[in-house]
Scaffold this active site. Structure first.
Site, mmCIF file in Angstrom:
data_model
loop_
_atom_site.group_PDB
_atom_site.id
_atom_site.type_symbol
_atom_site.label_atom_id
_atom_site.label_comp_id
_atom_site.label_asym_id
_atom_site.label_seq_id
_atom_site.Cartn_x
_atom_site.Cartn_y
_atom_site.Cartn_z
ATOM 1 N N ASP A 1 0.872 -1.176 0.000
ATOM 2 C CA ASP A 1 0.000 0.000 0.000
ATOM 3 C C ASP A 1 0.910 1.226 0.000
ATOM 4 O O ASP A 1 1.530 1.547 1.016
ATOM 5 C CB ASP A 1 -0.904 -0.001 1.238
ATOM 6 C CG ASP A 1 -1.947 1.115 1.174
ATOM 7 O OD1 ASP A 1 -3.070 0.911 1.682
ATOM 8 O OD2 ASP A 1 -1.624 2.185 0.612
ATOM 9 N N ARG B 1 -12.809 -4.664 -6.247
ATOM 10 C CA ARG B 1 -13.409 -4.278 -7.526
ATOM 11 C C ARG B 1 -12.895 -5.210 -8.618
ATOM 12 O O ARG B 1 -11.708 -5.532 -8.671
ATOM 13 C CB ARG B 1 -13.050 -2.820 -7.878
ATOM 14 C CG ARG B 1 -13.899 -1.787 -7.161
ATOM 15 C CD ARG B 1 -15.366 -1.880 -7.542
ATOM 16 N NE ARG B 1 -16.200 -0.902 -6.851
ATOM 17 C CZ ARG B 1 -16.787 -1.104 -5.682
ATOM 18 N NH1 ARG B 1 -16.559 -2.234 -5.024
ATOM 19 N NH2 ARG B 1 -17.559 -0.202 -5.145
ATOM 20 N N GLU C 1 -20.518 -6.275 -14.094
ATOM 21 C CA GLU C 1 -21.473 -6.801 -13.136
ATOM 22 C C GLU C 1 -22.901 -6.535 -13.589
ATOM 23 O O GLU C 1 -23.220 -5.428 -13.952
ATOM 24 C CB GLU C 1 -21.241 -6.164 -11.758
ATOM 25 C CG GLU C 1 -19.942 -6.550 -11.119
ATOM 26 C CD GLU C 1 -19.826 -6.103 -9.677
ATOM 27 O OE1 GLU C 1 -20.782 -5.507 -9.141
ATOM 28 O OE2 GLU C 1 -18.775 -6.338 -9.084
ATOM 29 N N HIS D 1 -21.297 -9.819 -5.507
ATOM 30 C CA HIS D 1 -21.012 -8.524 -4.876
ATOM 31 C C HIS D 1 -21.739 -8.434 -3.532
ATOM 32 O O HIS D 1 -22.548 -7.532 -3.293
ATOM 33 C CB HIS D 1 -21.432 -7.385 -5.799
ATOM 34 C CG HIS D 1 -20.710 -6.106 -5.505
ATOM 35 N ND1 HIS D 1 -20.267 -5.243 -6.489
ATOM 36 C CD2 HIS D 1 -20.357 -5.537 -4.344
ATOM 37 C CE1 HIS D 1 -19.658 -4.194 -5.935
ATOM 38 N NE2 HIS D 1 -19.717 -4.350 -4.633
HETATM 39 N N1 NAI Z 1 -17.257 -6.090 -2.308
HETATM 40 C C1 NAI Z 1 -17.880 -5.130 -1.665
HETATM 41 O O1 NAI Z 1 -19.088 -5.180 -1.447
HETATM 42 C C2 NAI Z 1 -17.116 -3.965 -1.170
HETATM 43 C C3 NAI Z 1 -16.007 -3.522 -1.860
HETATM 44 N N2 NAI Z 1 -15.318 -2.450 -1.402
HETATM 45 C C4 NAI Z 1 -14.147 -2.050 -2.143
HETATM 46 O O2 NAI Z 1 -13.045 -2.145 -1.284
HETATM 47 C C5 NAI Z 1 -12.211 -1.001 -1.453
HETATM 48 C C6 NAI Z 1 -11.490 -0.685 -0.162
HETATM 49 O O3 NAI Z 1 -12.450 -0.283 0.802
HETATM 50 P P1 NAI Z 1 -11.925 0.393 2.164
HETATM 51 O O4 NAI Z 1 -10.911 -0.476 2.794
HETATM 52 O O5 NAI Z 1 -13.104 0.834 2.930
HETATM 53 O O6 NAI Z 1 -11.217 1.682 1.564
HETATM 54 P P2 NAI Z 1 -9.981 2.472 2.179
HETATM 55 O O7 NAI Z 1 -9.914 3.761 1.437
HETATM 56 O O8 NAI Z 1 -10.052 2.472 3.650
HETATM 57 O O9 NAI Z 1 -8.706 1.567 1.773
HETATM 58 C C7 NAI Z 1 -8.217 1.559 0.464
HETATM 59 C C8 NAI Z 1 -6.712 1.382 0.575
HETATM 60 O O10 NAI Z 1 -6.198 1.213 -0.723
HETATM 61 C C9 NAI Z 1 -4.973 1.870 -0.777
HETATM 62 N N3 NAI Z 1 -4.584 2.137 -2.158
HETATM 63 C C10 NAI Z 1 -5.016 3.110 -2.959
HETATM 64 N N4 NAI Z 1 -4.378 3.041 -4.141
HETATM 65 C C11 NAI Z 1 -3.532 1.980 -4.049
HETATM 66 C C12 NAI Z 1 -2.590 1.385 -4.921
HETATM 67 N N5 NAI Z 1 -2.372 1.889 -6.131
HETATM 68 N N6 NAI Z 1 -1.899 0.311 -4.517
HETATM 69 C C13 NAI Z 1 -2.099 -0.202 -3.285
HETATM 70 N N7 NAI Z 1 -2.967 0.327 -2.389
HETATM 71 C C14 NAI Z 1 -3.666 1.398 -2.790
HETATM 72 C C15 NAI Z 1 -5.207 3.139 0.011
HETATM 73 O O11 NAI Z 1 -3.983 3.692 0.434
HETATM 74 C C16 NAI Z 1 -6.037 2.623 1.164
HETATM 75 O O12 NAI Z 1 -5.227 2.281 2.254
HETATM 76 C C17 NAI Z 1 -13.182 0.108 -1.862
HETATM 77 O O13 NAI Z 1 -12.529 1.077 -2.673
HETATM 78 C C18 NAI Z 1 -14.225 -0.633 -2.652
HETATM 79 O O14 NAI Z 1 -13.840 -0.615 -4.015
HETATM 80 C C19 NAI Z 1 -15.650 -1.779 -0.251
HETATM 81 C C20 NAI Z 1 -16.756 -2.182 0.454
HETATM 82 C C21 NAI Z 1 -17.597 -3.261 0.021
HETATM 83 O O1 HPV Z 2 -19.118 -0.053 -0.616
HETATM 84 C C1 HPV Z 2 -18.642 -0.534 -1.672
HETATM 85 O O2 HPV Z 2 -17.661 -0.057 -2.276
HETATM 86 C C2 HPV Z 2 -19.276 -1.700 -2.255
HETATM 87 O O3 HPV Z 2 -18.767 -2.253 -3.207
HETATM 88 C C3 HPV Z 2 -20.576 -2.162 -1.713
HETATM 89 O O4 HPV Z 2 -21.404 -2.350 -2.837
HETATM 90 P P1 HPV Z 2 -23.010 -2.356 -2.630
HETATM 91 O O5 HPV Z 2 -23.338 -1.086 -1.930
HETATM 92 O O6 HPV Z 2 -23.294 -3.569 -1.815
HETATM 93 O O7 HPV Z 2 -23.564 -2.396 -4.021
#
Ligand code: NAI
Ligand code: HPV
Length: 532
Positions: free
Chosen positions: A173, A235, A264, A283
């Site tokens: 990171d 993602r 998706e 998802h």
């Molecule tokens: N599958 C799902 O339903 C969900 C998916 N997500 C995805 O998970 C991702 C992360 O969520 P959080 O942890 O809450 O976000 P966050 O912002 O707390 O963590 C993201 C991390 O990625 C790091 N980062 C950014 N660019 C980078 C790079 N080029 N290389 C390595 N690290 C890098 C950042 O420094 C940060 O520490 C979200 O952006 C979202 O796309 C989030 C919630 C639900």
């Molecule tokens: O919070 C995010 O980034 C998510 O990917 C969650 O997706 P959703 O709100 O469940 O469609």
């Protein structure tokens, strides 16, 4: 006054919808699953739009969203929102970071365990009447190594769980500090290529950006330890799915689990669907009762605060400001806007630089919002009503206008003051303002280096004249003859008998022939109207 309407375009918890509609201050319309064309048809009525990951807020949707002020993403990732287009249109984009962290971390970790022990496949096998105990021999997590790409909220929660399972955790990171890595008990690796060969498992928890798109591509999958197991609960675009398919078939990747996909839902002919060593979920990372309650309520409160109180929470395209600070800053926003508008009417058209200076107690302000207000006032004359505090920085940059902020220690007669100076080549226009009296009334007190006093409101007449006896009376006679009433007047001169600047607040705008009559007076060298 018309009640602002909010469109909820993706499923949000009922408590979130109820929170939005509470007290009747907002009209909430829930219409989920609409195609883009339908959203474009109805979006002009709405001041706010609530989405999750399904609705794509495209430039076309934003083009049609003439009333839209806020897009609220009930979740974290905003890659389904064209944030640049929203910013250009002055629409605030907010999300709810943290609301679904635990749920997503638990889901990702569940997927990790699932592919270590082939749980979904074994389940399907028994349900099919088989009893393949050898076929589904798995591996322990204990004493294995896990690579976490993206060590933010979710990545950190994964690390905690992995360490509790006796795993060694490596983190990649570029924005994570060494001290934070130490506190998380993870080993920070400078680049992805150096991390991959050390990991038995890899899990992705970074946003989808230009930088992270296909961060796991064919080359990097080849760098992984043979037999690696990969989870993607962030993602779809982070992994090259075609390359993953090849690696899964060759055994370079022993197993994978995807909660998210490049498209998706995945198309009917999605090639990975037929592979035996991959697990899918649709998802579901944030799909728990708790996460949806959290994000639904949080986004509802944020949208209400933005529309009803001018408070900005978790905006991704402008600085956030809480209600208390918004109240403190509010008078400065008005003054800054007026100074910007005044400067725009005095300055020549092509400007290179604008400097907003904070003095006295104003240096303690959170300046970004006030600077944006001054810029908005200044650029509205150039960019029209479209310009606002969300897009004004982008507009200034597009126009090549250099924006500087200064916190001055200069001692002046004023307890707190703002100063706006604009340069076009060598020519400079500058204005200063402060607040007067118990009601904190805004006043313009400097104009091009001269001390004046004028209300930054309505019609202002500026005169440059010789400081000679009778000039004030003459100006009053001319204005009076044309039924233009003077609300206040301030006169600033270099020295007795020298050059003077006369500033008048007028109750109405004088016609052009009145300005011509003033200019015909030999002692008056310039006359112009400013409208604020
Ligand atoms: N599958 C799902 O339903 C969900 C998916 N997500 C995805 O998970 C991702 C992360 O969520 P959080 O942890 O809450 O976000 P966050 O912002 O707390 O963590 C993201 C991390 O990625 C790091 N980062 C950014 N660019 C980078 C790079 N080029 N290389 C390595 N690290 C890098 C950042 O420094 C940060 O520490 C979200 O952006 C979202 O796309 C989030 C919630 C639900
Ligand atoms: O919070 C995010 O980034 C998510 O990917 C969650 O997706 P959703 O709100 O469940 O469609």
């Amino acid at each position: 006054m018309e009640i602002p309407k909010v469109l909820v375009a993706d499923p949000v918890s009922q408590r979130g919808v109820d929170e939005l509609a509470a007290g009747g201050a907002l009209e909430v319309v829930v219409k989920t699953g609409l195609p883009e064309a339908e959203i474009i048809k109805i979006i002009p009525e709405f001041s706010a739009l609530v989405v999750r990951s399904q609705t794509k807020v495209t430039a076309n949707v934003l083009e049609a969203a003439s009333k839209l002020k806020v897009i609220g993403r009930a979740g974290v990732g905003v890659d389904n929102v064209n944030v640049d287009a929203a910013t250009k249109r002055g629409v605030i984009v907010m999300n709810t970071p943290g609301g679904n962290t635990i749920s997503t971390a638990e889901h990702a970790f569940s997927l990790l365990v699932s592919i270590a022990r082939s749980i979904p496949q074994a389940d399907a096998s028994v349900k099919a009447g088989k009893w393949d105990r050898k076929k589904y021999e798995g591996v322990e997590l204990y004493n294995k190594s896990l690579g976490i790409l993206g060590m933010g909220r979710i990545g950190s929660e994964i690390a905690r769980r992995a360490i509790a399972f006796g795993m060694r955790v490596f983190a990649y990171d570029p924005y994570l500090s060494s001290s934070k890595a130490r506190s998380l008990q993870v080993e920070l690796v400078e680049n992805v290529d150096d991390l991959l060969p050390h990991c038995d498992f890899i899990t992705m928890h970074m946003p989808l950006t230009d930088e992270t798109h296909h961060i796991l591509d064919e080359r990097r999958l080849g760098l992984c330890r043979k037999g690696v197991r990969i989870v993607n609960c962030a993602r779809g675009g982070l992994i090259d799915e075609a390359a993953l398919g090849v690696a899964l078939q060759s055994g370079q990747v022993a197993a994978a689990a995807l909660d998210v996909f490049e498209v998706e839902p995945p198309p009917a002919d999605f090639a990975l669907r037929s592979l035996p060593n991959i697990v899918f979920t649709p998802h579901l990372g944030a799909s728990t009762a708790e996460a949806q309650e959290n994000v639904g309520i949080e986004i509802a409160q944020a949208i209400r605060a933005a529309l009803l109180e001018g408070e900005i929470r978790n905006a991704v395209n402008m600085p956030s400001i809480d209600a208390k600070t918004a109240a403190v800053v509010k008078p400065f926003l008005t003054l800054a806007d007026k100074l910007g508008r005044f400067a725009a009417q005095l300055a020549p058209k092509r400007n290179d630089r604008i400097v907003i200076t904070y003095g006295g107690k104003a240096v303690e302000l959170p300046t970004e919002g006030v600077t944006r207000a001054a810029l908005t006032g200044f650029l509205k004359t150039a960019g029209g009503e479209e310009v606002n505090s969300v897009n004004v920085r982008t507009m200034a940059s597009t126009l090549g206008l250099l924006v500087e902020e200064v916190k001055s220690t200069e001692q002046t007669d004023f307890n707190e003051w703002l100063h706006v100076a604009v340069w076009s080549g060598d020519s400079k226009v500058s204005l200063g303002g402060t607040f007067f009296g118990a009601k904190n009334e805004p006043r313009i007190v400097r104009l091009n280096g001269r001390s004046i006093e004028a209300e930054p409101e309505g019609v202002i007449l500026l005169l440059e004249n010789n400081d000679v006896p009778g000039i004030v009376g003459k100006v009053g006679t001319i204005l009076g003859k044309h039924k233009v009433n003077i609300a206040s007047m301030s006169l600033s001169r270099d020295e007795a008998g020298g050059q003077a600047l006369t500033v008048l607040n007028l109750d109405s705008a004088p016609a052009s022939e009145v300005i011509q009559e003033l200019l015909s007076h030999p002692e008056i060298s310039a006359a112009r109207i400013i409208q604020l």
